[in-house]
Design a protein around this motif. Structure first.
Motif, PDB file in Angstrom:
ATOM      1  N   GLY A  39       0.808  -1.217   0.000  1.00 38.12           N
ATOM      2  CA  GLY A  39       0.000   0.000   0.000  1.00 38.12           C
ATOM      3  C   GLY A  39       0.835   1.257   0.000  1.00 38.12           C
ATOM      4  O   GLY A  39       0.567   2.200  -0.767  1.00 38.12           O
ATOM      5  N   PHE A  44     -14.557  -0.587  -0.757  1.00 39.91           N
ATOM      6  CA  PHE A  44     -14.057  -1.639  -1.643  1.00 39.91           C
ATOM      7  C   PHE A  44     -14.583  -3.010  -1.258  1.00 39.91           C
ATOM      8  O   PHE A  44     -14.695  -3.899  -2.116  1.00 39.91           O
ATOM      9  CB  PHE A  44     -12.531  -1.632  -1.653  1.00 39.91           C
ATOM     10  CG  PHE A  44     -11.936  -0.414  -2.305  1.00 39.91           C
ATOM     11  CD1 PHE A  44     -12.325  -0.048  -3.572  1.00 39.91           C
ATOM     12  CD2 PHE A  44     -11.003   0.365  -1.643  1.00 39.91           C
ATOM     13  CE1 PHE A  44     -11.798   1.087  -4.184  1.00 39.91           C
ATOM     14  CE2 PHE A  44     -10.468   1.486  -2.239  1.00 39.91           C
ATOM     15  CZ  PHE A  44     -10.864   1.847  -3.511  1.00 39.91           C
ATOM     16  N   PHE A  51     -15.252  -5.663  -4.137  1.00 35.54           N
ATOM     17  CA  PHE A  51     -14.102  -6.558  -4.243  1.00 35.54           C
ATOM     18  C   PHE A  51     -14.180  -7.686  -3.233  1.00 35.54           C
ATOM     19  O   PHE A  51     -13.526  -8.714  -3.407  1.00 35.54           O
ATOM     20  CB  PHE A  51     -12.797  -5.788  -4.033  1.00 35.54           C
ATOM     21  CG  PHE A  51     -12.423  -4.900  -5.187  1.00 35.54           C
ATOM     22  CD1 PHE A  51     -12.831  -5.192  -6.472  1.00 35.54           C
ATOM     23  CD2 PHE A  51     -11.646  -3.778  -4.984  1.00 35.54           C
ATOM     24  CE1 PHE A  51     -12.477  -4.376  -7.546  1.00 35.54           C
ATOM     25  CE2 PHE A  51     -11.280  -2.953  -6.037  1.00 35.54           C
ATOM     26  CZ  PHE A  51     -11.696  -3.254  -7.319  1.00 35.54           C
ATOM     27  N   HIS A  71     -10.829  -9.479  -0.782  1.00 41.30           N
ATOM     28  CA  HIS A  71      -9.732  -9.682  -1.713  1.00 41.30           C
ATOM     29  C   HIS A  71      -8.566  -8.799  -1.283  1.00 41.30           C
ATOM     30  O   HIS A  71      -8.774  -7.704  -0.750  1.00 41.30           O
ATOM     31  CB  HIS A  71     -10.184  -9.341  -3.138  1.00 41.30           C
ATOM     32  CG  HIS A  71      -9.222  -9.769  -4.196  1.00 41.30           C
ATOM     33  ND1 HIS A  71      -8.142  -9.007  -4.568  1.00 41.30           N
ATOM     34  CD2 HIS A  71      -9.168 -10.890  -4.968  1.00 41.30           C
ATOM     35  CE1 HIS A  71      -7.469  -9.632  -5.523  1.00 41.30           C
ATOM     36  NE2 HIS A  71      -8.070 -10.775  -5.786  1.00 41.30           N
ATOM     37  N   PRO A  72      -7.311  -9.229  -1.481  1.00 40.40           N
ATOM     38  CA  PRO A  72      -6.178  -8.378  -1.103  1.00 40.40           C
ATOM     39  C   PRO A  72      -6.222  -6.982  -1.703  1.00 40.40           C
ATOM     40  O   PRO A  72      -5.711  -6.019  -1.110  1.00 40.40           O
ATOM     41  CB  PRO A  72      -4.965  -9.163  -1.626  1.00 40.40           C
ATOM     42  CG  PRO A  72      -5.408 -10.585  -1.620  1.00 40.40           C
ATOM     43  CD  PRO A  72      -6.867 -10.554  -1.953  1.00 40.40           C
ATOM     44  N   LEU A  73      -6.849  -6.858  -2.876  1.00 42.13           N
ATOM     45  CA  LEU A  73      -6.936  -5.547  -3.512  1.00 42.13           C
ATOM     46  C   LEU A  73      -7.676  -4.547  -2.638  1.00 42.13           C
ATOM     47  O   LEU A  73      -7.381  -3.347  -2.665  1.00 42.13           O
ATOM     48  CB  LEU A  73      -7.631  -5.687  -4.871  1.00 42.13           C
ATOM     49  CG  LEU A  73      -7.495  -4.520  -5.849  1.00 42.13           C
ATOM     50  CD1 LEU A  73      -6.040  -4.232  -6.151  1.00 42.13           C
ATOM     51  CD2 LEU A  73      -8.259  -4.812  -7.132  1.00 42.13           C
ATOM     52  N   THR A  74      -8.630  -5.016  -1.837  1.00 39.05           N
ATOM     53  CA  THR A  74      -9.368  -4.131  -0.939  1.00 39.05           C
ATOM     54  C   THR A  74      -8.428  -3.444   0.043  1.00 39.05           C
ATOM     55  O   THR A  74      -8.455  -2.220   0.210  1.00 39.05           O
ATOM     56  CB  THR A  74     -10.432  -4.936  -0.164  1.00 39.05           C
ATOM     57  OG1 THR A  74     -11.409  -5.426  -1.082  1.00 39.05           O
ATOM     58  CG2 THR A  74     -11.116  -4.065   0.874  1.00 39.05           C
ATOM     59  N   VAL A 129      -5.067  -3.212  -0.074  1.00 40.76           N
ATOM     60  CA  VAL A 129      -4.002  -2.453  -0.738  1.00 40.76           C
ATOM     61  C   VAL A 129      -4.510  -1.077  -1.171  1.00 40.76           C
ATOM     62  O   VAL A 129      -3.864  -0.043  -0.919  1.00 40.76           O
ATOM     63  CB  VAL A 129      -3.461  -3.244  -1.944  1.00 40.76           C
ATOM     64  CG1 VAL A 129      -2.559  -2.360  -2.801  1.00 40.76           C
ATOM     65  CG2 VAL A 129      -2.708  -4.476  -1.476  1.00 40.76           C
ATOM     66  N   LEU A 130      -5.663  -1.043  -1.835  1.00 44.95           N
ATOM     67  CA  LEU A 130      -6.200   0.233  -2.297  1.00 44.95           C
ATOM     68  C   LEU A 130      -6.648   1.115  -1.132  1.00 44.95           C
ATOM     69  O   LEU A 130      -6.539   2.343  -1.202  1.00 44.95           O
ATOM     70  CB  LEU A 130      -7.368  -0.006  -3.247  1.00 44.95           C
ATOM     71  CG  LEU A 130      -7.022  -0.650  -4.594  1.00 44.95           C
ATOM     72  CD1 LEU A 130      -8.281  -0.842  -5.433  1.00 44.95           C
ATOM     73  CD2 LEU A 130      -6.007   0.202  -5.350  1.00 44.95           C
ATOM     74  N   PRO A 152       3.829  -8.665  -2.286  1.00 44.51           N
ATOM     75  CA  PRO A 152       2.567  -9.076  -2.926  1.00 44.51           C
ATOM     76  C   PRO A 152       2.268 -10.564  -2.808  1.00 44.51           C
ATOM     77  O   PRO A 152       1.093 -10.965  -2.829  1.00 44.51           O
ATOM     78  CB  PRO A 152       2.769  -8.667  -4.394  1.00 44.51           C
ATOM     79  CG  PRO A 152       3.769  -7.565  -4.348  1.00 44.51           C
ATOM     80  CD  PRO A 152       4.688  -7.923  -3.228  1.00 44.51           C
ATOM     81  N   ILE A 160     -12.755 -11.841  -7.535  1.00 46.98           N
ATOM     82  CA  ILE A 160     -13.520 -10.612  -7.754  1.00 46.98           C
ATOM     83  C   ILE A 160     -14.619 -10.874  -8.772  1.00 46.98           C
ATOM     84  O   ILE A 160     -14.366 -11.415  -9.854  1.00 46.98           O
ATOM     85  CB  ILE A 160     -12.602  -9.485  -8.250  1.00 46.98           C
ATOM     86  CG1 ILE A 160     -11.562  -9.140  -7.180  1.00 46.98           C
ATOM     87  CG2 ILE A 160     -13.419  -8.241  -8.616  1.00 46.98           C
ATOM     88  CD1 ILE A 160     -10.538  -8.118  -7.625  1.00 46.98           C
ATOM     89  N   TRP A 179     -16.730  -9.073 -11.212  1.00 48.15           N
ATOM     90  CA  TRP A 179     -16.738  -7.744 -11.826  1.00 48.15           C
ATOM     91  C   TRP A 179     -18.148  -7.227 -12.052  1.00 48.15           C
ATOM     92  O   TRP A 179     -18.364  -6.023 -12.181  1.00 48.15           O
ATOM     93  CB  TRP A 179     -15.956  -7.787 -13.140  1.00 48.15           C
ATOM     94  CG  TRP A 179     -14.501  -8.026 -12.895  1.00 48.15           C
ATOM     95  CD1 TRP A 179     -13.808  -9.187 -13.097  1.00 48.15           C
ATOM     96  CD2 TRP A 179     -13.562  -7.099 -12.349  1.00 48.15           C
ATOM     97  NE1 TRP A 179     -12.499  -9.043 -12.720  1.00 48.15           N
ATOM     98  CE2 TRP A 179     -12.318  -7.770 -12.263  1.00 48.15           C
ATOM     99  CE3 TRP A 179     -13.656  -5.766 -11.942  1.00 48.15           C
ATOM    100  CZ2 TRP A 179     -11.177  -7.138 -11.775  1.00 48.15           C
ATOM    101  CZ3 TRP A 179     -12.511  -5.141 -11.448  1.00 48.15           C
ATOM    102  CH2 TRP A 179     -11.301  -5.822 -11.367  1.00 48.15           C
TER     103      TRP A 179
END
Length: 488
Positions: free
Chosen positions: A69, A108, A112, A115-118, A120-121, A245, A254, A256
């Protein structure tokens, strides 16, 4: 004394905070708070490091989310800093940094999922806005003379890389290292919304009354922060950044379609989705403002002002703990330990612990905000006093404190305090998730009730409130001619 503007402003804020105490919900509602507090300290003194199988994994993921992040945030922030002079960029950066990481995570999570993207963002986006502001200030303060000495015909990019960056590289590196520590704290509290970081296991242990387990997690977190100078080495950073990562975990895939539905349907105000037109939208907004937004704004402001003054008082009381002008090495070492613990523990975790011990009210939030921010400012002011040389016949004791040192550092103290004002406001809003009736409480309630349109309006109001406090704080600093420094 009242003729000094700094004194008048201080007394005004103190009076506002005292008035706020009469209308704030300040109470201890648990049956036996001191017994619970004692059990918590016993748990910290007798940590159980082998109770949770996933503890080390959670610690590793806390570090991984923090590194990824902050890395993304710093890269995006640096690019934004290059064009920060443009008004739309400054407005955009002010908006994204005004929304707390937990609010971003809650947003997020809706599309999402876990998910790890949540995670990180949730860290990278607000940090990009913070990095852009601070990097821009550092670059603007760099010495222009090296650029003038370059040979004619040198390109703009070459001039920037070889003349401006080397001049301010130390400041950029120092601030990025500090923000990495903040990123680890942000990563830890993401566990309170379900992501697999340290906060997730801390909440589980507290909810079950397993204080020794919770104590072990807190101690590990303190050790992680305290030993950063030992394991965060410049030569190892590329390895950490490349490896991080792979330790975020996989999470659920995810969908979409959920992302598309969130932006095209879920956050669209329900009157517009139902075809009720502007008349229905006006009624809907009016109801939202009266029942949720205005009470949330009022409680957020009241709690912020009380916490701001409490932070100031604690800072003035704390800086002698590490000042060379008071006490000996043993006392200063003890003071350093106390301030490290205070400033290293995220406000959210402190507030959560105190809420479990004292019950739901504004008191745990005030104490948590004051301890964390007071620890930061007290540490900075204490270090500043160590650069002051007193005359041989200087008084001792309270006279030295009140007449020799406080007047010399008071302007710096106010500058730090007003820089923390906007940060305290952000934290006050997010503490509503714990059950305190600030804006975060109504945001969390709307999300729990699957009313994402109401939640987004309340988040926008929270961001606007934070931006307003930031503007007011900068105005006060400018009027009082207080020194400026990067956001800490």
């Amino acid at each position: 004394m009242l003729s000094y503007p700094t004194v008048r402003v201080s007394l005004l804020f103190f009076a506002i905070a005292v008035a706020g105490l009469f209308i704030a919900d300040i109470a201890i509602t648990t049956a036996n708070p001191w017994r619970d507090l004692g059990q918590f300290f016993i748990g910290v003194a007798t940590p159980n490091f082998f109770s949770t199988e996933g503890l080390m994994t959670a610690l590793l993921r806390t570090v991984a989310f923090g590194f990824v992040g902050v890395t993304l945030g710093s890269l995006c922030g640096f690019l934004l800093a290059l064009v920060y002079r443009f008004m739309p960029v400054r407005i955009f950066c002010a908006f994204i940094r005004a929304i707390h990481e937990l609010f971003w995570a809650l947003i997020f999570l809706q599309f999402f999922g876990f998910h790890p993207l949540t995670g990180v963002l949730a860290i990278a986006i607000p940090y990009a806005g913070i990095f852009a502001k601070v990097y821009s200030e550092i670059l603007d303060e760099s010495d222009p003379e090296p650029s003038r000495l370059l040979p004619p015909g040198t390109g703009a990019i070459a001039a920037f890389l070889y003349a401006r960056i080397p001049d301010c590289w130390v400041q950029l590196r120092t601030y990025t290292a500090y923000r990495l520590e903040c990123g680890l704290r942000s990563s830890a509290i993401l566990g309170f919304v379900g992501l697999p970081t340290l906060g997730f296991y801390l909440e589980s242990s507290f909810s079950q009354g397993l204080y020794s387990d919770a104590g072990a997690m807190l101690i590990l977190f303190y050790v992680l922060i305290a030993t950063m100078p030992l394991w965060v080495k410049p030569k190892l950073l590329p390895f950490y950044i490349l490896a991080a990562p792979f330790f975020l975990g996989e999470g659920f895939p995810i969908v979409w379609g959920n992302v598309e539905r969130f932006f095209t349907e879920d956050i669209v105000p329900s009157p517009l989705r139902n075809g009720e037109g502007l008349a229905g939208l006006s009624t809907w907004l009016g109801d939202l403002m009266v029942t949720e937004a205005l009470p949330g704004i009022w409680n957020t402001i009241v709690l912020t002002q009380i916490a701001l003054v409490a932070t100031g008082i604690l800072s003035l009381l704390a800086f002698p703990l590490i000042s060379k002008h008071f006490g000996g090495p043993v006392r200063r070492t003890s003071g350093h330990v106390f301030l490290v613990i205070a400033r290293s523990t995220p406000e959210y975790i402190l507030a959560y612990i105190l809420l479990q011990l004292w019950g739901p009210s504004m008191l745990p939030a005030v104490v948590a905000l004051a301890l964390h921010n007071g620890g930061i400012i007290g540490h900075l002011i204490g270090r500043q006093t160590n650069t002051i040389e007193l005359r041989p016949d200087a008084p001792t004791g309270f006279t030295r404190y009140s007449w020799e040192l406080v007047p010399r550092v008071y302007r710096s103290f106010l500058a730090f305090l007003f820089y923390r004002w906007e940060i305290i406001m952000r934290e006050t809003a997010i503490l509503g998730i714990l059950g305190i009736y600030t804006l975060g409480f109504y945001v969390d309630s709307a999300i729990q009730n699957i009313q994402f349109d109401r939640a987004m309006i309340l988040i926008l109001i929270t961001a606007s409130l934070n931006i307003g406090v930031d503007i007011l704080g900068r105005y006060i600093r400018r009027k009082l001619a207080l020194q400026t420094m990067p956001t800490c």
